[in-house]
Design an enzyme around this catalytic site. Structure first.
Site, PDB file in Angstrom:
ATOM      1  N   HIS A   1     -13.727   3.574  13.003  1.00  0.00           N
ATOM      2  CA  HIS A   1     -14.666   4.683  13.165  1.00  0.00           C
ATOM      3  C   HIS A   1     -14.192   5.915  12.407  1.00  0.00           C
ATOM      4  O   HIS A   1     -13.001   6.211  12.332  1.00  0.00           O
ATOM      5  CB  HIS A   1     -14.935   4.974  14.638  1.00  0.00           C
ATOM      6  CG  HIS A   1     -13.831   5.637  15.412  1.00  0.00           C
ATOM      7  ND1 HIS A   1     -13.724   7.005  15.526  1.00  0.00           N
ATOM      8  CD2 HIS A   1     -12.821   5.121  16.157  1.00  0.00           C
ATOM      9  CE1 HIS A   1     -12.681   7.307  16.302  1.00  0.00           C
ATOM     10  NE2 HIS A   1     -12.124   6.177  16.689  1.00  0.00           N
TER      11      HIS A   1
ATOM     12  N   ASP B   1       0.082  -1.799   5.189  1.00  0.00           N
ATOM     13  CA  ASP B   1       0.559  -3.018   4.525  1.00  0.00           C
ATOM     14  C   ASP B   1       0.073  -4.273   5.247  1.00  0.00           C
ATOM     15  O   ASP B   1      -0.291  -5.269   4.608  1.00  0.00           O
ATOM     16  CB  ASP B   1       2.089  -3.014   4.455  1.00  0.00           C
ATOM     17  CG  ASP B   1       2.626  -2.013   3.445  1.00  0.00           C
ATOM     18  OD1 ASP B   1       1.865  -1.596   2.551  1.00  0.00           O
ATOM     19  OD2 ASP B   1       3.814  -1.638   3.557  1.00  0.00           O
TER      20      ASP B   1
ATOM     21  N   ASP C   1      -8.081   1.150  14.474  1.00  0.00           N
ATOM     22  CA  ASP C   1      -8.356   2.385  15.198  1.00  0.00           C
ATOM     23  C   ASP C   1      -7.040   2.946  15.721  1.00  0.00           C
ATOM     24  O   ASP C   1      -6.407   2.357  16.599  1.00  0.00           O
ATOM     25  CB  ASP C   1      -9.313   2.068  16.362  1.00  0.00           C
ATOM     26  CG  ASP C   1      -9.882   3.311  17.030  1.00  0.00           C
ATOM     27  OD1 ASP C   1      -9.426   4.417  16.710  1.00  0.00           O
ATOM     28  OD2 ASP C   1     -10.784   3.162  17.878  1.00  0.00           O
TER      29      ASP C   1
ATOM     30  N   ILE D   1       0.836  -1.194   0.000  1.00  0.00           N
ATOM     31  CA  ILE D   1       0.000   0.000   0.000  1.00  0.00           C
ATOM     32  C   ILE D   1       0.878   1.253   0.000  1.00  0.00           C
ATOM     33  O   ILE D   1       1.783   1.392   0.827  1.00  0.00           O
ATOM     34  CB  ILE D   1      -0.938   0.010   1.221  1.00  0.00           C
ATOM     35  CG1 ILE D   1      -1.836  -1.233   1.216  1.00  0.00           C
ATOM     36  CG2 ILE D   1      -1.780   1.285   1.235  1.00  0.00           C
ATOM     37  CD1 ILE D   1      -2.732  -1.377   0.009  1.00  0.00           C
TER      38      ILE D   1
ATOM     39  N   GLU E   1     -18.489   6.543  17.410  1.00  0.00           N
ATOM     40  CA  GLU E   1     -17.662   5.688  18.276  1.00  0.00           C
ATOM     41  C   GLU E   1     -17.249   6.450  19.524  1.00  0.00           C
ATOM     42  O   GLU E   1     -17.243   5.912  20.627  1.00  0.00           O
ATOM     43  CB  GLU E   1     -16.424   5.207  17.512  1.00  0.00           C
ATOM     44  CG  GLU E   1     -15.592   4.162  18.249  1.00  0.00           C
ATOM     45  CD  GLU E   1     -14.434   4.741  19.064  1.00  0.00           C
ATOM     46  OE1 GLU E   1     -13.664   3.951  19.630  1.00  0.00           O
ATOM     47  OE2 GLU E   1     -14.303   5.989  19.146  1.00  0.00           O
ATOM     48  N   GLU E   2     -16.910   7.724  19.312  1.00  0.00           N
ATOM     49  CA  GLU E   2     -16.431   8.535  20.430  1.00  0.00           C
ATOM     50  C   GLU E   2     -17.525   8.850  21.446  1.00  0.00           C
ATOM     51  O   GLU E   2     -17.236   9.326  22.543  1.00  0.00           O
ATOM     52  CB  GLU E   2     -15.818   9.842  19.903  1.00  0.00           C
ATOM     53  CG  GLU E   2     -14.630   9.657  18.966  1.00  0.00           C
ATOM     54  CD  GLU E   2     -13.380   9.157  19.658  1.00  0.00           C
ATOM     55  OE1 GLU E   2     -13.438   8.812  20.847  1.00  0.00           O
ATOM     56  OE2 GLU E   2     -12.325   9.107  18.989  1.00  0.00           O
TER      57      GLU E   2
ATOM     58  N   ASP F   1      -6.918   9.716  15.289  1.00  0.00           N
ATOM     59  CA  ASP F   1      -8.052   9.031  15.931  1.00  0.00           C
ATOM     60  C   ASP F   1      -9.369   9.524  15.353  1.00  0.00           C
ATOM     61  O   ASP F   1      -9.955  10.459  15.872  1.00  0.00           O
ATOM     62  CB  ASP F   1      -7.995   9.295  17.438  1.00  0.00           C
ATOM     63  CG  ASP F   1      -9.050   8.523  18.211  1.00  0.00           C
ATOM     64  OD1 ASP F   1      -9.654   7.602  17.644  1.00  0.00           O
ATOM     65  OD2 ASP F   1      -9.263   8.856  19.393  1.00  0.00           O
TER      66      ASP F   1
END
Length: 310
Positions: free
Chosen positions: A113, A299, A188, A32, A159-160, A125
Site C-alpha cells: 500500500h 534483496d 508492508d 538491490i 489500505e489504512e 508504513d
C-alpha cells in the site's frame, strides 16, 4: 498496516530441497542497492512535507505519490494505469504496472500500500514496501530480466482505511482474470527501526501459498538471516487475494508489537521495545528506517520474484 497480529514461533532454516530448487533462478536476481530504495523514501518524505505532512487517502500527498511512482515506471517502459475508487467521500487510486512480456495466463503480482495515515508521512508504513518493490521493478528493466511468467505490480490506496484499494482491485477482476494470477506477494513495513524478520505463514491460506512461504524463507537463508512465521490474517492487502483463492506470501519487519528477549538475541535490537515505536505516528519519517532491514528485505523481494517468475 492496520491491526495487531500474533507472531508465530521461531522458524527453522528452510529445507535444502526448497533452497536448491529456488537457487538457479535466484542466482540471477540483482543485489538491490539500498541507497536507491532510500532515495525513493526521501521522495515520499518530500511529497508529504509539501502536502500537509502526510500521504493519506483523499489527501493531495497520496495522489502526488501515485503520480511520482507512475512517472518512474513509465520511463522504465512499464504499462501503467491508475484505477480510481471512492471511499469516505474521497477519491482513491490504485496504481497498476505491467512488465512487458511473459505468459499472460500465468501472472505473478507484487504489491504494497502506498497510503499513509493522516498523522504522518508513513515512511516505514508503507513507504518502505512501496519503495522496495519500485526499485525491484526498475531493476527488472535495468538487468534485462525476461521472465517466462507475466509480472505485475500494484500500489494500493486506502489500505489504512480498511484494505479498500486492494479489495476494489480484486473485485474488479473477472473470474478468468483472477484465475490467471498464480501468486500474490505483499510487502508492508519492511524497514522497521527495531526490526524482526517475519515471513507470512501459509497456514490457512490458499493452496500454493506454502511454496511462496518457503521461497521467501530460502531468500532469507541465502543471506544468513533467521526468520519467524507470522499469522497475517486480514491485516494487509494480501487479504483480498487470499479470499479470491490466490496463493499469497510476503514479509514484514514488525509494527506495534514488542520484541522479545529471544528475538533480540537472534536479530539484535532492543527487547521490550516495539518493532516500530513510530507506528501510525508523526515520527514515521525517513529517520524511522533501519537500513539493514530495508536492504535485506529488498534483496529477498528480488530473490523471490526472480525465482517465482522465471
Amino acid at each position: 498496516m492496520r491491526i495487531l497480529i500474533a507472531l508465530a514461533a521461531a522458524l527453522t532454516v528452510a529445507g535444502a530441497t526448497t533452497a536448491q530448487a529456488a537457487a538457479p533462478a535466484a542466482l540471477a536476481a540483482p543485489n538491490i542497492n539500498v541507497a536507491n530504495v532510500r532515495a525513493h523514501l526521501n521522495q515520499f518524505q518530500s511529497i508529504a512535507n509539501a502536502n500537509g505532512g502526510n500521504r493519506a487517502h483523499g489527501r493531495p500527498g497520496y495522489l502526488a505519490s501515485v503520480n511520482w511512482v507512475k512517472s518512474k515506471l513509465d520511463a522504465a517502459g512499464f504499462t501503467t494505469r491508475v484505477q480510481s475508487f471512492t471511499y469516505g467521500g474521497a477519491t482513491g487510486y490504485n496504481l497498476i504496472a505491467d512488465y512487458p512480456g511473459g505468459d499472460a495466463n500465468n501472472v505473478v503480482v507484487l504489491g504494497g500500500h502506498l497510503d499513509s495515515v493522516t498523522a504522518g508521512p508513513g515512511i516505514n508504513d508503507n513507504g518502505s514496501g512501496s519503495a522496495s518493490i519500485l526499485e525491484v521493478a526498475l531493476q527488472m528493466k535495468a538487468t534485462g530480466f525476461q521472465p517466462t511468467k507475466h509480472v505485475r505490480f500494484g500500489w494500493w490506496g486506502a489500505e489504512e482505511r480498511g484494505l479498500i484499494g486492494s479489495t476494489n482491485y480484486v473485485n474488479s477482476l473477472s473470474s478468468t482474470d483472477k484465475s490467471k494470477i498464480k501468486a500474490y506477494l505483499n510487502f508492508d513495513m519492511t524497514g522497521s527501526p527495531n526490526p524482526g524478520y517475519f515471513v507470512y505463514s501459509a497456514s490457512g491460506q490458499p493452496s500454493g501459498s506454502l511454496a511462496l512461504q518457503q521461497r521467501l524463507q530460502a531468500g532469507f537463508t541465502s543471506i544468513n538471516v533467521q526468520t519467524e512465521l507470522t499469522s497475517v490474517g486480514g491485516r494487509s492487502d494480501h487479504a483480498a487475494f487470499a479470499r479470491a483463492g490466490i496463493p499469497i506470501g510476503g514479509t514484514f519487519t514488525g509494527a506495534e508489537g514488542r520484541k522479545t528477549a529471544a528475538q533480540a538475541q537472534k536479530w539484535g535490537g532492543t527487547a521490550g521495545q516495539a518493532f516500530d515505536r513510530c507506528y501510525h505516528a508523526s515520527c514515521d519519517t525517513t529517520s524511522n528506517i533501519n537500513a539493514t532491514a530495508l536492504d535485506r528485505n529488498a534483496d529477498v523481494i528480488a530473490y523471490t520474484l526472480w525465482a517465482t517468475a522465471a
